[in-house]
Design a protein around this motif. Structure first.
Motif, PDB file in Angstrom:
ATOM      1  N   ILE A 161     -31.844  15.323 -43.659  1.00 11.24           N
ATOM      2  CA  ILE A 161     -31.612  16.573 -42.934  1.00 11.24           C
ATOM      3  C   ILE A 161     -30.126  16.926 -42.925  1.00 11.24           C
ATOM      4  CG2 ILE A 161     -31.754  17.672 -40.666  1.00 11.24           C
ATOM      5  CD1 ILE A 161     -34.278  15.972 -40.184  1.00 11.24           C
ATOM      6  N   ARG A 195     -32.008  25.423 -40.658  1.00  9.86           N
ATOM      7  CA  ARG A 195     -31.288  24.948 -41.827  1.00  9.86           C
ATOM      8  C   ARG A 195     -32.226  24.263 -42.816  1.00  9.86           C
ATOM      9  NH1 ARG A 195     -25.729  23.543 -41.161  1.00  9.86           N
ATOM     10  NH2 ARG A 195     -24.831  24.489 -39.309  1.00  9.86           N
ATOM     11  N   THR A 196     -33.256  23.593 -42.297  1.00  8.68           N
ATOM     12  CA  THR A 196     -34.140  22.780 -43.122  1.00  8.68           C
ATOM     13  C   THR A 196     -35.570  22.930 -42.620  1.00  8.68           C
ATOM     14  OG1 THR A 196     -32.370  21.163 -43.464  1.00  8.68           O
ATOM     15  CG2 THR A 196     -34.596  20.432 -43.943  1.00  8.68           C
ATOM     16  N   ASP A 223     -26.540  17.941 -46.471  1.00  7.60           N
ATOM     17  CA  ASP A 223     -25.686  19.042 -46.896  1.00  7.60           C
ATOM     18  C   ASP A 223     -24.334  19.000 -46.208  1.00  7.60           C
ATOM     19  OD1 ASP A 223     -27.598  19.996 -48.560  1.00  7.60           O
ATOM     20  OD2 ASP A 223     -28.436  21.383 -47.089  1.00  7.60           O
ATOM     21  N   ASP A 245     -31.683  22.833 -36.300  1.00  2.97           N
ATOM     22  CA  ASP A 245     -31.399  22.015 -37.477  1.00  2.97           C
ATOM     23  C   ASP A 245     -32.608  21.954 -38.398  1.00  2.97           C
ATOM     24  OD1 ASP A 245     -28.656  20.696 -36.987  1.00  2.97           O
ATOM     25  OD2 ASP A 245     -29.699  20.415 -35.088  1.00  2.97           O
ATOM     26  N   VAL A 246     -33.806  21.928 -37.804  1.00  2.14           N
ATOM     27  CA  VAL A 246     -34.987  21.737 -38.614  1.00  2.14           C
ATOM     28  C   VAL A 246     -36.182  22.404 -37.927  1.00  2.14           C
ATOM     29  CG1 VAL A 246     -35.421  19.493 -37.527  1.00  2.14           C
ATOM     30  CG2 VAL A 246     -36.455  20.009 -39.729  1.00  2.14           C
ATOM     31  N   ARG A 262     -34.186  24.521 -47.677  1.00  2.00           N
ATOM     32  CA  ARG A 262     -34.319  23.124 -48.091  1.00  2.00           C
ATOM     33  C   ARG A 262     -35.585  22.539 -47.477  1.00  2.00           C
ATOM     34  NH1 ARG A 262     -31.286  17.625 -47.638  1.00  2.00           N
ATOM     35  NH2 ARG A 262     -32.187  16.736 -49.499  1.00  2.00           N
ATOM     36  N   TRP A 263     -36.484  22.086 -48.344  1.00  2.00           N
ATOM     37  CA  TRP A 263     -37.765  21.526 -47.904  1.00  2.00           C
ATOM     38  C   TRP A 263     -37.718  20.010 -48.004  1.00  2.00           C
ATOM     39  CZ3 TRP A 263     -41.868  24.167 -45.877  1.00  2.00           C
ATOM     40  CH2 TRP A 263     -41.815  25.572 -45.979  1.00  2.00           C
ATOM     41  N   LEU A 264     -38.135  19.344 -46.949  1.00  2.00           N
ATOM     42  CA  LEU A 264     -38.244  17.889 -46.945  1.00  2.00           C
ATOM     43  C   LEU A 264     -39.699  17.521 -46.637  1.00  2.00           C
ATOM     44  CD1 LEU A 264     -35.037  16.768 -45.007  1.00  2.00           C
ATOM     45  CD2 LEU A 264     -35.368  17.028 -47.464  1.00  2.00           C
TER      46      LEU A 264
END
Length: 800
Positions: free
Chosen positions: A793, A707-708, A796, A662-663, A746-748
């Motif tokens: 996260i 994904r992230t 989406d 997921d991340v 996708r950046w967090l």
């Protein structure tokens, strides 16, 4: 759609607005000014000029991203809703904040002034839609969502109706004369993300990439536009109602003929749809949106250009066929599942011209699930035979009922069922079938989703507790006297227990009542028997809940009793269970309530509620709002979120090695302990998190699979500065690869211990929401940061 759209016309104007990224746009009614809201908490008001814009004012006062903006009809006032949980009202001439009519909400996703300019509606993360005057005085009681978090709202042009969408599958329309529900037309599948109302119609956009057009008077479906491969996050109509514009998670903006549904033009590689930044001008044929990085405003003419599009629509038309072939191949192989990753890989191979295939695959799965062709679990797994899974789930419940303690070792039980009686379990010839772990994870996710089981420990997701199918009635008891505040002081029987008799229960079973109570996460220790459940709150106060069918057959009726050492606990649980049953059985008669007696003896042996998740997820007294209605709304949402957390844990357990992380965490070598601690907490929330890689090539490859990407902004990184740090080179390499492939990671950014961003940080890493981590001893603040990060996260897949 057989018509071929022309290319996106050139932008007539563009300007830099928010370095941290835009979240909201709103035109003034005279079409002369455009308000923008950013992730930086700022609101800016612009006057578009030839090719650019003049900044008129900057409004400061929000502490979180500004998610929604709305002008009064006379354009004198601007309302804003933000992630800091407040609604603001601003004087657009002076920039002064005149009022804060709502505060202390979880976050505010949507605000909208009524056409009369005297009523303001605001909705968001606490499942409440609140209508006030401009001073914050309530116009009506809070309107609640029967499904989930509110995502958008819109008034009818005459102000006689208010429509809202939520994290669920329906649209809700209220009559504003008496605030009763006028209609709840099904607008799914999946969440209905957006609603738009104009004089000629009503439009909604859903998670499956469809736009539904409704008759504004009868609210009957008039037409469907099926032209997006990802959730439709925004629909907006031109001032004359002739044209619709949509923004989708497939990263395209499209313009459609509102009468025929035919496409006029499409823009590829638009900013991802979670921003909702797309607005048509109320006076001219202009469309306001953003650039690909979400930092600049773009204005386009709604009239089509002359050049031909690069065949995107033809590619889109092939997606459904490719995925149907993928599903057919899986069925022929005898499998019960297909990961979203596998499907998108096949899609990308079959249609190399299609960029960002994951959104297309997910939308197609949502369509198939709506048609009953498959079950869609966890936002990424398609179960190809839902009937077979349901039969296996039923047999697992039967097996648990025959075992002491109602504990279900999931994988051994499923293995035994598949080996001993494949026909009874619904199996085929056994060739090419999935692993027992895969099947068990799907069955467990189904049991948790339907409220028939509970995951007792994050560290052992393969072990579930299955409550009794129907509990016996409690024996009558002699009322006790007095009331203590500690478990040992509570009398054996409480005389003022609440009894709720529901004439119709539908799918709401005694087992679901008990799991709902435990899914609130308010109870740290609990024990169950054939009569019901006894549990202790986080501060040691006991409650007793029993549930049994009262009709001749399941679903005919349900009797629930609740006793508690504290009145507020009893009131919260009775209101919560009443609300949840009403949602599970729409149209059912309200419960008949009376006072009864119920034993409340705390057993000597209690089991803990999921110890691994207590610190990072469970609610405490401090988390609950002061108002009773707000407490019920928060706990109600948390029940569903807890089920989703357990579902993710079960699916990750069974699909290890088959699905992407997921991340993936980006961090310096010095920050390895911080990354490990955050990854452990994300795992407790049901996510698969990877970290610990510092070499350029492996770090790039690991992030491509995720994904992230989470970027940890720590004091050590700030001290080095970005260009001199170890992450700059792999970031540049990853950015080049993803742009060449038409993908966007996708950046967090996550600020650790209040660190400042490092000098030289690329603009793109400022363009999304900023999240906090660490730096405080307050457990509620820590949990709030993790809750926000989890939502970021998962945003989406479902806005939570």
């Amino acid at each position: 759609m057989t018509a071929r759209p022309v290319a996106c016309p050139p932008a007539t104007a563009g300007w830099h607005a928010h370095a941290a990224g835009l979240c909201a746009l709103s035109w003034s009614h005279d079409g002369q000014r455009l308000a923008t809201g950013g992730n930086d908490g700022l609101i800016k008001i612009w006057r578009p000029r030839a090719g650019a814009a003049e900044l008129l004012s900057t409004l400061r006062g929000h502490d979180g991203a500004v998610r929604s903006l709305s002008w009064t009809p006379d354009d004198a006032l601007l309302a804003s809703g933000a992630e800091d949980g407040t609604v603001g009202i601003w004087d657009t001439a002076t920039g002064e904040r005149l009022a804060t009519p709502q505060r202390n909400r979880r976050w505010v996703n949507a605000v909208a002034w009524a056409p009369d300019g005297r009523r303001l509606a605001a909705a968001g993360g606490d499942r409440r839609l609140v209508v006030t005057d401009r001073y914050g005085r309530p116009v009506t009681r809070p309107l609640t969502s029967p499904y989930g978090v509110f995502l958008s709202l819109a008034w009818s042009p005459d102000g006689a109706a208010l429509a809202a969408t939520a994290r669920g599958s329906d649209l809700t329309v209220w009559d504003t004369a008496d605030w009763t529900v006028r209609a709840r037309p099904a607008a799914g599948p999946g969440s209905v993300w957006t609603v738009c109302w104009w004089p000629g119609g009503l439009a909604t956009g859903n998670a499956a990439g469809r736009v539904h057009l409704w008759d504004p008077r009868t609210l009957r479906l008039r037409a469907t536009i099926d032209g997006h491969g990802g959730a439709v996050a925004r629909v907006t109509a031109s001032h004359d109602g002739a044209v619709l514009a949509t923004l989708s998670h497939d990263q395209t903006v499209a313009v459609w003929d509102a009468r025929t549904g035919r496409p006029r033009w499409r823009r590829a590689d638009a900013y991802p749809g979670w921003t909702g930044c797309l607005e048509t001008s109320p006076t001219a044929g202009l469309l306001a949106g953003t650039d690909a990085d979400g930092q600049e405003v773009r204005l386009w003419p709604l009239a089509p250009a002359d050049a031909a599009a690069p065949g995107e629509q033809e590619v889109a038309g092939q997606v459904g066929g490719v995925l149907r072939d993928v599903l057919a191949d899986a069925r022929r192989a005898g499998r019960d599942h297909l990961t979203l990753t596998a499907a998108t890989g096949r899609l990308a191979a079959a249609l190399p011209a299609l960029r960002k295939p994951e959104g297309w695959a997910e939308a197609e799965f949502a369509r198939a699930a709506d048609a009953g062709a498959l079950g869609f679990l966890g936002g990424r797994v398609a179960a190809l035979d839902p009937d077979r899974l349901r039969r296996l789930a039923d047999r697992c419940v039967t097996a648990a009922a025959a075992a002491p303690g109602a504990d279900l070792p999931l994988r051994p039980t499923v293995e035994r069922l598949l080996d001993s009686a494949p026909a009874a379990a619904g199996g085929g010839d056994g060739s090419g079938g999935p692993s027992a772990a895969t099947t068990a994870s799907l069955v467990g996710a189904l049991l948790v989703r339907t409220g028939r089981a509970l995951l007792t420990d994050t560290t052992r997701p393969g072990e579930l507790w299955v409550p009794p199918a129907g509990a016996q009635a409690e024996p009558d008891a002699v009322p006790g006297t007095g009331r203590g505040t500690r478990p040992e002081a509570v009398p054996e029987t409480l005389p003022d227990a609440a009894e709720l008799r529901f004439p119709q229960a539908g799918p709401y079973t005694p087992a679901r009542v008990l799991t709902d109570v435990l899914h609130t996460t308010l109870f740290r220790h609990w024990a169950a028997d054939h009569r019901g459940l006894t549990a202790l709150t986080d501060d040691g106060h006991p409650v007793r809940v029993t549930a049994r069918f009262t009709g001749e057959a399941p679903g005919d009726g349900l009797t629930v009793r609740v006793a508690a050492a504290r009145d507020e606990d009893r009131a919260l649980l009775t209101a919560l269970l009443t609300r949840r049953l009403a949602r599970a059985c729409p149209g059912a008669a309200p419960p008949v309530r009376r006072t009864t007696s119920l034993p409340l003896t705390v057993p000597g042996s209690l089991r803990p509620w999921d110890p691994a998740a207590t610190r990072v997820w469970a609610l405490t007294r401090e988390d609950l709002p002061p108002r009773a209605d707000d407490r019920v709304a928060l706990v109600d949402e948390h029940v569903d979120d807890e089920r989703a957390r357990q579902e993710r844990l079960l699916l990750n357990e069974g699909f290890a090695g088959h699905d992407r992380p997921d991340v993936h965490l980006w961090h310096t070598p010095e920050d390895h302990p911080t990354a490990a601690a955050l990854a452990a907490e994300l795992t407790a929330l049901g996510l698969r998190a990877t970290y610990g890689e510092h070499r350029t090539d492996p770090l790039t490859e690991s992030t491509l699979d995720a994904r992230t990407a989470l970027l940890l902004l720590t004091p050590s990184l700030a001290a080095r500065g970005w260009p001199a740090g170890p992450l700059a080179e792999p970031y540049a390499r990853l950015t080049a690869r993803t742009r060449a492939a038409g993908r966007r990671i996708r950046w967090l950014p996550v600020t650790v211990d209040g660190a400042e961003p490092p000098a030289g940080l690329p603009d793109h890493l400022h363009s999304f929401d900023r999240y906090g981590y660490g730096g405080e001893d307050n457990r509620t603040a820590h949990r709030g940061h993790l809750d926000a990060l989890l939502g970021g996260i998962l945003i989406d897949r479902t806005r939570s």
